[in-house]
Design an enzyme around this catalytic site. Structure first.
Site, PDB file in Angstrom:
ATOM      1  N   ASP A 104       0.857  -1.185   0.000  1.00  0.00           N
ATOM      2  CA  ASP A 104       0.000   0.000   0.000  1.00  0.00           C
ATOM      3  C   ASP A 104       0.898   1.241   0.000  1.00  0.00           C
ATOM      4  O   ASP A 104       1.678   1.424   0.933  1.00  0.00           O
ATOM      5  CB  ASP A 104      -0.875  -0.054   1.274  1.00  0.00           C
ATOM      6  CG  ASP A 104      -1.980   0.992   1.255  1.00  0.00           C
ATOM      7  OD1 ASP A 104      -1.955   1.868   0.370  1.00  0.00           O
ATOM      8  OD2 ASP A 104      -2.857   0.937   2.139  1.00  0.00           O
ATOM      9  N   ASP A 195      -2.811   2.435  -6.005  1.00  0.00           N
ATOM     10  CA  ASP A 195      -1.757   2.390  -4.981  1.00  0.00           C
ATOM     11  C   ASP A 195      -1.724   1.127  -4.148  1.00  0.00           C
ATOM     12  O   ASP A 195      -1.003   1.054  -3.171  1.00  0.00           O
ATOM     13  CB  ASP A 195      -1.889   3.610  -4.067  1.00  0.00           C
ATOM     14  CG  ASP A 195      -3.098   3.532  -3.158  1.00  0.00           C
ATOM     15  OD1 ASP A 195      -4.132   3.033  -3.634  1.00  0.00           O
ATOM     16  OD2 ASP A 195      -3.010   3.940  -2.006  1.00  0.00           O
ATOM     17  N   GLU A 196      -2.523   0.127  -4.493  1.00  0.00           N
ATOM     18  CA  GLU A 196      -2.527  -1.096  -3.692  1.00  0.00           C
ATOM     19  C   GLU A 196      -2.437  -2.320  -4.578  1.00  0.00           C
ATOM     20  O   GLU A 196      -3.000  -2.348  -5.674  1.00  0.00           O
ATOM     21  CB  GLU A 196      -3.835  -1.205  -2.892  1.00  0.00           C
ATOM     22  CG  GLU A 196      -3.829  -0.391  -1.630  1.00  0.00           C
ATOM     23  CD  GLU A 196      -5.010  -0.725  -0.730  1.00  0.00           C
ATOM     24  OE1 GLU A 196      -5.326  -1.910  -0.585  1.00  0.00           O
ATOM     25  OE2 GLU A 196      -5.606   0.221  -0.189  1.00  0.00           O
ATOM     26  N   CYS A 566     -25.611 -10.204 -54.593  1.00  0.00           N
ATOM     27  CA  CYS A 566     -26.522  -9.476 -53.704  1.00  0.00           C
ATOM     28  C   CYS A 566     -26.821  -8.103 -54.294  1.00  0.00           C
ATOM     29  O   CYS A 566     -25.898  -7.363 -54.648  1.00  0.00           O
ATOM     30  CB  CYS A 566     -25.909  -9.333 -52.307  1.00  0.00           C
ATOM     31  SG  CYS A 566     -26.886  -8.279 -51.217  1.00  0.00           S
ATOM     32  N   CYS A 569     -25.228  -5.194 -51.630  1.00  0.00           N
ATOM     33  CA  CYS A 569     -23.799  -4.957 -51.418  1.00  0.00           C
ATOM     34  C   CYS A 569     -22.915  -5.565 -52.495  1.00  0.00           C
ATOM     35  O   CYS A 569     -21.716  -5.311 -52.536  1.00  0.00           O
ATOM     36  CB  CYS A 569     -23.369  -5.474 -50.039  1.00  0.00           C
ATOM     37  SG  CYS A 569     -23.432  -7.264 -49.910  1.00  0.00           S
ATOM     38  N   HIS A 584     -27.327 -13.598 -44.712  1.00  0.00           N
ATOM     39  CA  HIS A 584     -26.921 -12.357 -45.361  1.00  0.00           C
ATOM     40  C   HIS A 584     -28.118 -11.426 -45.569  1.00  0.00           C
ATOM     41  O   HIS A 584     -28.049 -10.231 -45.301  1.00  0.00           O
ATOM     42  CB  HIS A 584     -26.249 -12.692 -46.691  1.00  0.00           C
ATOM     43  CG  HIS A 584     -25.605 -11.507 -47.340  1.00  0.00           C
ATOM     44  ND1 HIS A 584     -24.375 -11.033 -46.936  1.00  0.00           N
ATOM     45  CD2 HIS A 584     -26.040 -10.687 -48.329  1.00  0.00           C
ATOM     46  CE1 HIS A 584     -24.085  -9.960 -47.665  1.00  0.00           C
ATOM     47  NE2 HIS A 584     -25.063  -9.733 -48.526  1.00  0.00           N
ATOM     48  N   HIS A 588     -28.962  -7.542 -43.947  1.00  0.00           N
ATOM     49  CA  HIS A 588     -29.393  -6.296 -44.604  1.00  0.00           C
ATOM     50  C   HIS A 588     -30.711  -5.789 -44.031  1.00  0.00           C
ATOM     51  O   HIS A 588     -30.913  -4.593 -43.869  1.00  0.00           O
ATOM     52  CB  HIS A 588     -29.501  -6.514 -46.115  1.00  0.00           C
ATOM     53  CG  HIS A 588     -28.163  -6.518 -46.785  1.00  0.00           C
ATOM     54  ND1 HIS A 588     -27.260  -5.496 -46.632  1.00  0.00           N
ATOM     55  CD2 HIS A 588     -27.562  -7.433 -47.591  1.00  0.00           C
ATOM     56  CE1 HIS A 588     -26.159  -5.770 -47.328  1.00  0.00           C
ATOM     57  NE2 HIS A 588     -26.309  -6.946 -47.918  1.00  0.00           N
TER      58      HIS A 588
END
Length: 648
Positions: A104, A195-196, A566, A569, A584, A588
């Site tokens: 500590d 701190d520990e 598709c 895309c 797929h 979408h």
DNA sequence: GGGGGAAGGACCA
DNA sequence: TTCCTGGTCCTTCCCCC
């Protein structure tokens, strides 16, 4: 606290968190400190709230005493037997082969500031502000100043106190330097704060033929050499004891508890219970005032009463403390369970201002979540009223969210259900994280895909049956085709539901529709089949368990150009990839619906407000809201998140 | 009656 | 005039299955 029983020294019974002794506070004129704190606090809303809290604890003590008084001569042998059995079991689990070290840092933030600004050396100094201080150096502690104390009280206790603002970048930098040292002793060390830390030094000791004492001295020296900061260390057979030990010779000291049962029992016998991590002000008061327990040894002596009054979990903890037992294993890397952000401000009941502040908090939370790649589905709003009453209101969604907009949408609903209210703090917490951290951007797509790809029909059917996925805006519901067909086909249905009614449902679907005059009409439960009536858009949708696309937009399902490209895309996928194609297409569709939702939410906000105010809402609200112990004015959250009666 | 969500509280640094 | 922040865990209440 300030009652007649305290006579002319009411401050003597005013026990705040910071009137308790801490390292470096020996020799402090405790009565003077208590009097000053009392004088400065009395009459304030904070003080009044503390009084309420203390009354609540007193009531708890009285209830437990009454329970205790009811225990008959016949009961006690039984509970003693239970306690003895538990003690034997716990004793059998005792492990003395490990050497744990707890370190500590001494007044860490203050020490870092002094290191960087040597002119502060020797002066009473506190890190923090006039409203609250984080830590105080040892010079300041001599005046009774300590962490978690409001700055203005600290200033009163020590008029020469120097205030230094916090700088967490600095503390993190120095913390990392200390951790570099720790890693040499235990690469899997457990850091509990900047701190520990806990280090398992068993291997290090064995390999080098060193004692715990030698390693502790070496580690402290190395930390000082490499950081210029001092730390205090405790060494013991388990973490619970190591932590207690590190506090004994603070600052810049160490205490070693040998790995020997007798030594442990002697050490623990006279140890005040408050020294144990996990026993705070309330638990200490209860154990002391109900059972007269002051030391860890007495926890064992009163084992039968503990078994009679407390839960298994609590009893096991108390008895293991009495035996000086603690964790000796190195836990698996603990994953974060929640993330939150909160702000304190001057009390205000101004709705637009509160909403603005809420937006700021939502933004901070969203940013923090993005940094850590986290999506969550339970959002909790924390409120602290002007009178310091703390309330939390939560909503669990059927999808994982992360964006500021989504967080704010739900947070605003939760807040509006509580208004009007004068607040001094607001906070937002997100929990129930998605398992996979850095998955695709749309969290829902993954969820959906996992059902399809896994082909786990049983799992998906169960999920579908129990949890119709009814998200506030865009829903992806996975339905199994009629089980009678027994063909184990899975079909996917997308349903866009009412923004108001569905987001809090965890089981089944219920829809609320709003007629033009704002009167609430509770809808039907939906399980596999349901009719959805959306009065605002004069739109009626039917959804019967077959693959249905029920989006309000005019967009159509993606098609396969030339049989394999598709239309959206351009990805190529041969017709034989049936499941992949389905997935797929679903992706979408999910995207389309997501695009819509922002528009949809905006459209519905106005409608939603009118619904909230509908008189019937309260009548229909399920009475789940717990009665506030404070009995204050409170609008149940259900008055806003209305659920319909289950259809028979 | 058990499971699980919501709310509140204790505790820690 | 002024009393934090962020996190975990536990208990209790209550609804639903």
């Amino acid at each position: 606290m300030g009652t007649t029983s305290d006579g002319d020294r009411p401050w003597q019974s005013y026990h705040t968190a910071y009137t308790n002794a801490k390292a470096g506070m020996e020799g402090v004129d405790k009565e003077k400190v208590q009097r000053i704190i009392y004088e400065m606090s009395k009459g304030s809303k904070y003080f009044e709230n503390e009084k309420r809290k203390e009354a609540y604890i007193r009531q708890k003590v009285e209830n437990l005493r009454a329970q205790c008084a009811k225990l008959t001569d016949k009961d006690m042998p039984h509970f003693q037997e239970v306690a003895n059995k538990k003690i034997l079991e716990l004793e059998a689990s005792r492990e003395l082969s490990k050497i744990w070290l707890h370190t500590d840092m001494d007044a860490f933030y203050a020490a870092v500031e002094t290191l960087e600004n040597p002119s502060l050396k020797g002066k009473p100094m506190a890190v923090g502000s006039m409203s609250m201080i984080c830590t105080a150096n040892y010079e300041a502690r001599k005046f009774g100043v300590r962490a978690a104390m409001p700055g203005f009280i600290a200033h009163k206790l020590c008029p020469d106190l120097v205030f230094v603002p916090t700088n967490f970048e600095k503390y993190t930098y120095y913390s990392e330097l200390t951790r570099k040292v720790f890693r040499r002793y235990d690469s899997d060390f457990i850091a509990t704060s900047l701190d520990e830390a806990y280090l398992n030094i068993t291997e290090y000791c064995n390999e080098r033929g060193l004692s715990g004492e030698e390693v502790a001295a070496e580690l402290r020296n190395n930390v000082y050499e490499e950081t210029g900061l001092t730390c205090s260390v405790g060494v013991a057979p388990n973490r619970l004891l190591a932590k207690v030990c590190s506090d004994i010779n603070k600052p810049n000291g160490q205490y070693i508890l040998p790995n020997d049962r007798k030594a442990v029992m002697t050490f623990i016998s006279s140890l005040p219970i408050r020294k144990i991590g996990g026993i705070g002000k309330v638990t200490e008061t209860i154990l002391k005032d109900v059972l007269g327990i002051n030391t860890c040894e007495e926890l064992l002596q009163k084992g039968a009463f503990l078994c009679a009054l407390f839960s298994h979990c609590s009893t096991d903890f108390f008895l293991s403390v009495g035996l000086g037992l603690g964790r000796t294993d190195t836990p698996e890397h603990k994953l974060r369970k929640s993330i939150s952000s909160e702000r304190t401000f001057s009390s205000t009941g101004d709705e637009p201002l509160l909403l603005q502040k809420l937006a700021d908090i939502a933004e901070t939370l969203s940013n923090d979540m993005q940094k850590e790649c986290i999506w969550g589905r339970t959002l909790t709003l924390k409120l602290k009223t002007a009178s310091f009453e703390v309330r939390t209101r939560a909503v669990s969604l059927q999808k994982f969210i992360q964006s500021k907009e989504e967080i704010l949408t739900y947070a605003s609903k939760l807040l509006k259900a509580e208004l009007p209210l004068s607040l001094r703090l607001m906070g937002l917490r997100m929990s129930q994280f998605r398992d996979d951290k850095c998955g695709p951007l749309d969290p829902r797509q993954k969820t959906l895909a996992s059902f399809v790809v896994s082909g786990d029909v049983t799992a998906s059917a169960t999920f579908s049956d129990k949890h119709q996925i009814c998200d506030a805006q865009t829903d992806l519901s996975v339905h199994r085709e009629s089980s009678a067909s027994n063909d184990d086909k899975i079909s996917l249905s997308y349903e866009k539901n009412d923004v108001l009614a569905s987001d809090q449902l965890s089981c089944g679907l219920r829809y609320a529709s709003t007629s033009a005059d704002g009167i609430e009409n509770m809808g039907n439960e939906c399980s596999g089949k349901c009719d959805y009536v959306e009065t605002e858009n004069e739109m009626i949708r039917n959804f019967s368990g077959h693959k249905t696309i029920a989006a309000s937009s005019q967009k159509t399902e993606p098609s396969w150009v030339d049989g394999y490209i598709c239309s959206i895309c351009g990805i190529e996928m041969p017709p034989s990839f049936i499941e992949e194609r389905q997935e797929h297409s679903d992706y979408h569709l999910a995207e389309m619906l997501q695009e819509e939702e922002s528009v949809y939410v905006t459209e519905h906000l106005t409608q939603e407000r009118s619904v909230r105010k509908a008189p019937q809402a309260k009548e229909n609200a399920r009475k789940k809201q717990k009665t506030s112990p404070k009995g204050g004015k409170h609008i149940p959250i259900d008055a806003f998140f209305i659920k319909g009666k289950k259809s028979l």
